[in-house]
Design a protein around this motif. Structure first.
Motif, short mmCIF file in Angstrom:
data_model
loop_
_atom_site.label_atom_id
_atom_site.label_comp_id
_atom_site.label_asym_id
_atom_site.label_seq_id
_atom_site.Cartn_x
_atom_site.Cartn_y
_atom_site.Cartn_z
N VAL A 136 0.84 -1.21 0.00
CA VAL A 136 0.00 0.00 0.00
C VAL A 136 0.87 1.25 0.00
O VAL A 136 0.62 2.22 -0.73
N GLU A 137 1.91 1.25 0.81
CA GLU A 137 2.79 2.42 0.90
C GLU A 137 3.51 2.69 -0.41
O GLU A 137 3.65 3.84 -0.84
N LEU A 139 2.46 1.75 -3.40
CA LEU A 139 1.42 2.21 -4.31
C LEU A 139 1.12 3.68 -4.11
O LEU A 139 1.03 4.45 -5.08
N ALA A 140 0.99 4.11 -2.86
CA ALA A 140 0.69 5.51 -2.57
C ALA A 140 1.80 6.42 -3.09
O ALA A 140 1.52 7.51 -3.63
N ARG A 141 3.06 6.00 -2.93
CA ARG A 141 4.17 6.82 -3.44
C ARG A 141 4.10 6.95 -4.96
O ARG A 141 4.29 8.05 -5.50
N ARG A 188 1.53 6.69 -6.94
CA ARG A 188 0.40 7.52 -7.35
C ARG A 188 0.67 8.99 -7.07
O ARG A 188 0.31 9.86 -7.88
N ALA A 189 1.32 9.28 -5.94
CA ALA A 189 1.66 10.67 -5.62
C ALA A 189 2.63 11.25 -6.65
O ALA A 189 2.62 12.46 -6.91
N LYS A 213 -3.08 1.38 -10.37
CA LYS A 213 -4.32 1.21 -9.64
C LYS A 213 -4.24 -0.08 -8.82
O LYS A 213 -3.38 -0.92 -9.04
N ALA A 235 -6.19 3.30 3.23
CA ALA A 235 -5.95 3.52 1.81
C ALA A 235 -7.25 3.59 1.03
O ALA A 235 -7.38 4.36 0.07
N ALA A 269 -8.75 6.98 1.62
CA ALA A 269 -7.93 8.03 1.02
C ALA A 269 -7.94 8.00 -0.50
O ALA A 269 -7.39 8.90 -1.14
N VAL A 283 -6.43 5.68 -2.32
CA VAL A 283 -5.23 5.00 -2.83
C VAL A 283 -5.61 3.64 -3.42
O VAL A 283 -5.05 3.20 -4.42
N ASP A 320 -8.53 1.61 -5.33
CA ASP A 320 -9.59 2.06 -6.23
C ASP A 320 -10.85 1.20 -6.19
O ASP A 320 -11.95 1.71 -6.42
#
Length: 459
Positions: A247-248, A250-252, A254-255, A261, A302, A305, A307, A309
């Motif tokens: 998850v972390e 993935l979040a990076r 996407r940011a 996705k 996530a 937020a 993150v 989908d």
């Protein structure tokens, strides 16, 4: 004269809610009327005090799938019947070719012929690429043009796993032709090593299934796949994401603006790895397995937020006797659990309890699946011109899930005993009432195959 008019309810979509009356004609939403508007219809439904929601889309099912020496318990009829009774009006099945040298278009035609005779809801395919070669890649632009735009690969399982070179070329091919790669990400070498070690040590209970596939084994593969997608500027969709470190990462990504996705499984939101210590632990064996509590909470964060989908099910159930094959040896347990009927009610109940908004539940179960996989705005929303896939939801109804209330062929459920606040009471598929207060009213062969648009970045 409308065919159907649903009056008195609150319409909820991913973008908000309003008081409106939903009018249906010829299977489509014909109008959204102000409350009290004079209108005539062949059938009128009183939804006073209820919510009117889009029918959900489950983008991850395995129907009639051969696996582990048997076949998943639900075929296209029973699986889609169960879906409809939980407010899901479209499913995506991972169609897995069973002949190495058969042209993909011929396999798809065979699979469609079987599904068309059985499905009770609308459906689509993702295509599993389990025979990696240059000839497979050459066929993909034509497959995309014909309406299948998503392709799954595994980084695990003998007979399914693809090598790194093929995965790299697949990302390129999909990037250039409007396809989307869906990846089951785990590290096969580490799993094989740990399984052999635990077996040699006599560690054979279902707990060791989790231990052989724990957090870092999934996370490493997530990170590696994300890295390649970033380098190639290719879209990527990670299926059933279950761990915090993934998850972390993935979040990076996407940011940083990358088109990556992910979905998670409703089971990962409800349970953690402690289920593998239960007396019925073998029933929860799936891959990836449920992870620790820290990962479960990270998935919820996530989801809220944006993150993650989508929430799907990986619906791939096996009968109790088949699960029992591995009660003394986890390596013999067919991997898979049920969920196609319970996922949407579970997320809506979570909204009722304040864990997320109803709009977010609709977003991850309806709107995002339709957008990502090329069937919006036909599916996944309540809008004029969209298919009349509708759910009437009673926010006050309380249910304790039991297998005898579900409509799958499976003889047990991992959702047994879960308490829900609110439940779907009616499901309409293209304007036809297919579920009404606990009773399935649909029939096999009603569902339609949905051709999809090529992938493009949609949100």
């Amino acid at each position: 004269m409308y065919d159907l008019l649903i009056r008195g309810g609150t319409v909820i979509t991913s973008s908000g809610r309003c008081c409106a009356e939903v009018a249906v004609k010829d299977g489509k939403i014909a109008a959204l009327l102000l409350p009290g508007t004079e209108a005539a219809a062949k059938k009128t439904v009183d939804a006073e005090g209820k919510y009117i929601l889009p029918g959900a889309i489950d983008v991850h099912t395995h129907l009639a799938l051969p696996f582990g020496g048997t076949t998943s318990a639900d075929d296209y009829e029973s699986g889609t019947r169960s879906a409809a009774c939980g407010g899901t009006t479209m499913v995506f099945d991972y169609a897995t070719p069973d002949r190495a040298n058969e042209p993909l278009k011929d396999f798809i035609a065979r699979r469609r012929e079987m599904a068309d005779a059985q499905v009770c809801t609308d459906y689509a395919f993702h295509l599993v690429l389990n025979h990696p070669c240059d000839e497979t890649l050459k066929q993909l632009p034509g497959i995309i043009a014909d309406g299948i735009s998503s392709f799954k690969v595994y980084t695990v399982y003998d007979g399914l796993m693809v090598n790194d070179g093929f995965f790299y070329q697949l990302l390129e091919t999909c990037r250039d032709n409007g396809g989307l790669v869906c990846v089951h990400a785990e590290n096969k070498d580490m799993i094989d090593l740990l399984v052999a070690r635990y077996k040699a040590e006599g560690k054979l209970s279902p707990w060791w299934h989790y231990m052989s596939r724990r957090e870092f084994i999934e996370a490493e593969a997530d990170i590696r796949c994300i890295h390649w997608a970033k380098e190639l500027q290719a879209p990527l969709y990670i299926v059933h994401l279950a761990n915090k470190e993934g998850v972390e990462e993935l979040a990076r990504a996407r940011a940083e603006g990358y088109d990556i996705k992910a979905e998670t499984n409703a089971l990962y939101l409800q349970y953690n790895c402690e289920v593998y210590k239960r007396e019925d632990a073998r029933n929860f064996v799936c891959s990836p397995p449920m992870k620790g509590e820290e990962s479960r909470l990270a998935l919820w964060d996530a989801l809220r937020a944006g993150v993650i989908d989508t929430v799907a099910t990986d619906h791939c159930p096996f009968q109790q006797a088949e699960k029992d094959w591995g009660k003394d040896d986890f390596t013999k347990i067919p991997n898979g659990c049920d969920g196609v009927e319970c996922r949407y009610p579970y997320l809506l109940s979570a909204a009722n309890e304040g864990l997320l908004t109803f709009e977010k539940a609709v977003e991850v179960c309806c709107t995002n699946p339709a957008r990502l996989f090329g069937c919006a705005p036909q599916k996944g929303t309540i809008a004029v011109g969209s298919d009349a896939d509708l759910v009437v939801y009673d926010p006050e109804k309380r249910i304790t899930i039991a297998n005898n209330m579900l409509h799958s062929r499976i003889d047990h459920t991992v959702w047994e005993g879960v308490k829900l606040h609110g439940y779907p009471i009616m499901t309409f598929s293209r304007g036809e009432l297919v579920f009404d207060h606990g009773t399935f009213l649909g029939h096999a062969g009603y569902g339609r195959y949905i051709r999809r648009e090529p992938y493009r970045r949609r949100f």
